[in-house]
Enzyme design. Structure first.
Site, PDB file in Angstrom:
ATOM      1  N   LYS A 231       0.862  -1.192   0.000  1.00 35.64           N
ATOM      2  CA  LYS A 231       0.000   0.000   0.000  1.00 35.64           C
ATOM      3  C   LYS A 231       0.892   1.235   0.000  1.00 35.64           C
ATOM      4  O   LYS A 231       1.440   1.614   1.035  1.00 35.64           O
ATOM      5  CB  LYS A 231      -0.908   0.045   1.236  1.00 35.64           C
ATOM      6  CG  LYS A 231      -1.934   1.171   1.142  1.00 35.64           C
ATOM      7  CD  LYS A 231      -2.630   1.487   2.450  1.00 35.64           C
ATOM      8  CE  LYS A 231      -2.031   2.645   3.184  1.00 35.64           C
ATOM      9  NZ  LYS A 231      -1.946   3.909   2.433  1.00 35.64           N
ATOM     10  N   GLY A 284       5.502   5.145   8.980  1.00 35.42           N
ATOM     11  CA  GLY A 284       4.440   6.145   9.007  1.00 35.42           C
ATOM     12  C   GLY A 284       4.222   6.632  10.421  1.00 35.42           C
ATOM     13  O   GLY A 284       5.166   6.671  11.212  1.00 35.42           O
ATOM     14  N   SER A 285       2.976   6.974  10.746  1.00 34.61           N
ATOM     15  CA  SER A 285       2.746   7.618  12.046  1.00 34.61           C
ATOM     16  C   SER A 285       2.677   6.603  13.184  1.00 34.61           C
ATOM     17  O   SER A 285       2.325   5.440  13.018  1.00 34.61           O
ATOM     18  CB  SER A 285       1.478   8.469  12.004  1.00 34.61           C
ATOM     19  OG  SER A 285       0.354   7.651  12.232  1.00 34.61           O
ATOM     20  N   PRO A 287       0.513   6.641  15.841  1.00 41.67           N
ATOM     21  CA  PRO A 287      -0.837   6.112  16.124  1.00 41.67           C
ATOM     22  C   PRO A 287      -1.244   5.003  15.148  1.00 41.67           C
ATOM     23  O   PRO A 287      -1.879   4.024  15.549  1.00 41.67           O
ATOM     24  CB  PRO A 287      -1.754   7.326  15.949  1.00 41.67           C
ATOM     25  CG  PRO A 287      -0.887   8.514  16.071  1.00 41.67           C
ATOM     26  CD  PRO A 287       0.489   8.110  15.643  1.00 41.67           C
ATOM     27  N   THR A 288      -0.876   5.141  13.870  1.00 42.36           N
ATOM     28  CA  THR A 288      -1.281   4.116  12.908  1.00 42.36           C
ATOM     29  C   THR A 288      -0.589   2.788  13.198  1.00 42.36           C
ATOM     30  O   THR A 288      -1.217   1.722  13.138  1.00 42.36           O
ATOM     31  CB  THR A 288      -0.934   4.569  11.464  1.00 42.36           C
ATOM     32  OG1 THR A 288      -1.505   5.858  11.257  1.00 42.36           O
ATOM     33  CG2 THR A 288      -1.449   3.606  10.439  1.00 42.36           C
ATOM     34  N   GLU A 312       8.785   1.922  11.497  1.00 43.98           N
ATOM     35  CA  GLU A 312       9.517   3.147  11.832  1.00 43.98           C
ATOM     36  C   GLU A 312       8.468   4.242  11.943  1.00 43.98           C
ATOM     37  O   GLU A 312       7.667   4.436  11.040  1.00 43.98           O
ATOM     38  CB  GLU A 312      10.520   3.513  10.737  1.00 43.98           C
ATOM     39  CG  GLU A 312      11.183   4.854  11.022  1.00 43.98           C
ATOM     40  CD  GLU A 312      12.288   5.220  10.014  1.00 43.98           C
ATOM     41  OE1 GLU A 312      12.939   4.304   9.491  1.00 43.98           O
ATOM     42  OE2 GLU A 312      12.480   6.412   9.785  1.00 43.98           O
ATOM     43  N   GLU A 429       6.143  15.541  17.862  1.00 48.30           N
ATOM     44  CA  GLU A 429       6.624  15.529  16.485  1.00 48.30           C
ATOM     45  C   GLU A 429       5.904  16.618  15.681  1.00 48.30           C
ATOM     46  O   GLU A 429       4.693  16.764  15.797  1.00 48.30           O
ATOM     47  CB  GLU A 429       6.342  14.163  15.868  1.00 48.30           C
ATOM     48  CG  GLU A 429       6.921  13.997  14.502  1.00 48.30           C
ATOM     49  CD  GLU A 429       6.748  12.566  13.985  1.00 48.30           C
ATOM     50  OE1 GLU A 429       7.692  12.060  13.386  1.00 48.30           O
ATOM     51  OE2 GLU A 429       5.685  11.966  14.196  1.00 48.30           O
TER      52      GLU A 429
HETATM   53  C1  LIG Z   1       9.231   9.468   6.530  1.00 45.13           C
HETATM   54  O1  LIG Z   1       8.077   9.811   7.211  1.00 45.13           O
HETATM   55  C2  LIG Z   1       7.678   8.941   8.254  1.00 45.13           C
HETATM   56  C3  LIG Z   1       6.386   9.441   8.830  1.00 45.13           C
HETATM   57  O2  LIG Z   1       5.357   9.310   7.897  1.00 45.13           O
HETATM   58  C4  LIG Z   1       8.767   8.863   9.312  1.00 45.13           C
HETATM   59  O3  LIG Z   1       8.418   7.896  10.253  1.00 45.13           O
HETATM   60  C5  LIG Z   1      10.068   8.464   8.662  1.00 45.13           C
HETATM   61  O4  LIG Z   1      11.111   8.549   9.612  1.00 45.13           O
HETATM   62  C6  LIG Z   1      10.419   9.338   7.486  1.00 45.13           C
HETATM   63  N1  LIG Z   1      11.538   8.686   6.823  1.00 45.13           N
HETATM   64  C7  LIG Z   1      12.649   9.304   6.499  1.00 45.13           C
HETATM   65  C8  LIG Z   1      13.711   8.506   5.879  1.00 45.13           C
HETATM   66  O5  LIG Z   1      12.815  10.481   6.650  1.00 45.13           O
END
Ligand SMILES: *[C@@H]1O[C@H](CO)[C@@H](O)[C@H](O)[C@H]1NC(C)=O
Ligand SMILES: *[C@@H]1O[C@H](CO)[C@@H](O)[C@H](O)[C@H]1NC(C)=O
Ligand SMILES: *[C@@H]1O[C@H](CO)[C@@H](O)[C@H](O)[C@H]1NC(C)=O
Length: 469
Positions: A231, A284-285, A287-288, A312, A429
């Protein structure tokens, strides 16, 4: 390691070790993909300009792809250019529950054959895709990352070209080399270690900010013999589709990676409800990701295996400045870290701790550079922080602070000084071009290090500026 400035891109220690050792049958030589200069008149610049011109005013139609079938559902969506809302970059559709379930069954049916494909052959797919992205598809993936995700050429090049190509080549090399690491044979017995894919499918959920992450989250499990439902982010469909097609054009069989833009909760509900869920690969976030974990926990009795979850999430990158720090390094490092790509990176500096003795000098130099910054694109979440800074008694806007979303999402790079080191601006954040600074009495640095550690649940990355080891 994504989002590093180009100058510091170099192989990691393990990558170096890998290429120095001589493995009996692997011997795959890979190097870091060079970061091209795009100087006026260069071939790469001309090709990129052509690709950018070709996308002007165009809307690409991007279906869901299950197996070899292009599927359109009723739920049609658009990816808008972040710096020009009236440019619809892509028309795509959300996969619904029925389509996601169909994709799961088709993947699971294809799993065994793919898993039994020798790792060298699986690795070839990634090597070829890397060559495509490095050569004939480079301009396309860069142009789509720039227009679709709002990147400058440098930010696009280090992501959608260099980093993604490195992921594919180094991961493929390491996968092949893994098979060479075998247990010792004892008298009369032969020991063999085999790496298998997980028994089920992996759900790969990737973010908008890096084209390379989508390729990595979906591509790496596939390399290791897994089948994947990918996705991509709604805001990165266009460049993600280039990556998907590059993999297919490089020999990735149908049904190994299913390309499924979808509503987040619908996708999450469908994949966590399947007994075949074997892994979640997520960026992503916070909470998700927690929501996915809770659903997996609730459904744990119904799975055929224990799903692995890798995620992450949030970050609150800090810069700690000691009184012995080299001021120019602090200033340059902080401006780049806080404001490149509108602060939408894991490595974006969001909070800084500065000794009082250095702050006047550092502030003046930061403001000098700040005046030369051109405002790019990046919005509602960040607007809230700027509005708050303008009304709070403990926060002072030192530079920037303005925003405008009439044409695109524009936020001015902003520096905010706080007298309260526990203010939410130091712990939550923001994910935008906003840097909060706390000025501390220079001799209290040990307390400040404790403070940095205890202020936010996030760090992800951080930097210490000091000459005094
Ligand atoms: C990209 O964005 C996500 C949040 O949506 C964050 O967790 C991630 O660290 C970011 N990745 C990079 C490589 O900056
Ligand atoms: C924004 O996109 C629209 C629609 O594609 C186009 O007509 C317009 O020229 C673009 N504006 C800018 C500033 O590029
Ligand atoms: C998730 O992707 C990473 C690469 O980002 C890979 O190392 C890891 O094995 C993947 N995890 C799963 C469960 O597929």
């Amino acid at each position: 390691d994504l989002g590093r400035p180009s100058a510091s891109r170099s192989p990691t220690a393990s990558q170096k070790r890998g290429s120095e050792n001589t493995f009996p049958c692997a011997a795959v030589e890979v190097k870091n993909e060079p970061v091209l200069g795009f100087t006026p008149g260069s071939a790469e610049r001309n090709e990129l300009q052509k690709a950018l011109d070709g996308l002007k005013g165009k809307t690409e139609e991007i279906p869901c792809v299950v197996g070899d079938e292009h599927v359109w559902t009723e739920d049609v969506r658009y990816q808008l250019s972040p710096f020009n809302h009236s440019h619809k970059v892509a028309k795509f559709c959300y996969a619904d529950e029925a389509l996601i379930n169909r994709a799961i069954m088709a993947s699971v049916a294809a799993r065994k054959e793919w898993d039994l494909t020798p790792v060298q052959d699986r690795a070839q797919v990634l090597f070829k895709a890397a060559d495509l992205l490095s050569g004939p598809k480079r301009a396309e993936v860069l142009a789509k990352t720039m227009i679709g995700q709002g990147k400058t050429v440098v930010q696009a090049e280090i992501d959608a070209a260099a980093e993604l190509i490195d992921f594919f080549r180094f991961n493929a090399k390491h996968a092949v080399e893994l098979e060479d690491q075998q247990p010792l044979d004892a008298d009369g017995s032969t020991n063999t270690m085999l790496y298998r894919g997980l028994e089920g499918f992996v759900a790969a959920v990737s973010p908008f900010n890096f084209t390379a992450i989508g390729g990595n989250l979906a591509g790496t499990p596939a390399l290791m013999g897994n089948v994947v439902l990918w996705k991509p982010s709604d805001a990165a469909v266009s460049a993600s589709y280039v990556v998907y097609r590059a993999l297919r054009a490089s020999g990735l069989p149908p049904n190994v990676i299913q390309f499924l833009p979808a509503d987040g909760p619908v996708f999450g509900d469908a994949v966590t409800a399947s007994e075949h869920l074997a892994g979640v690969n997520f960026t992503g976030s916070f909470p998700t990701f927690k929501r996915l974990w809770k659903q997996v926990a609730q459904n744990v009795d119904s799975y055929r295996t224990f799903p692995r979850l890798a995620g992450e999430c949030g970050g609150k990158n800090f810069h700690f400045v000691h009184k012995s720090a080299h001021v120019e390094s602090v200033v340059k490092g902080t401006v780049r870290s806080a404001f490149e790509y509108g602060g939408q990176k894991c490595s974006a500096c969001s909070r800084m701790y500065v000794p009082d003795s250095l702050w006047p000098l550092i502030r003046d130099q930061l403001l000098d550079i700040h005046r030369q910054l051109k405002v790019g694109d990046s919005f509602a979440r960040i607007k809230k922080w700027l509005d708050r800074a303008k009304t709070s008694s403990t926060l002072k806007v030192v530079a920037g602070g303005n925003y405008d979303d009439s044409k695109g999402y524009f936020v001015e790079p902003t520096i905010i000084e706080t007298t309260d080191p526990r203010d939410a601006i130091m712990s939550e954040e923001i994910f935008g071009p906003v840097l909060a600074v706390y000025v501390y009495p220079e001799n209290d640095y040990k307390e400040v290090l404790q403070l940095i550690d205890s202020t936010s649940p996030f760090a992800l990355t951080g930097a210490v500026f000091a000459l005094d080891k």
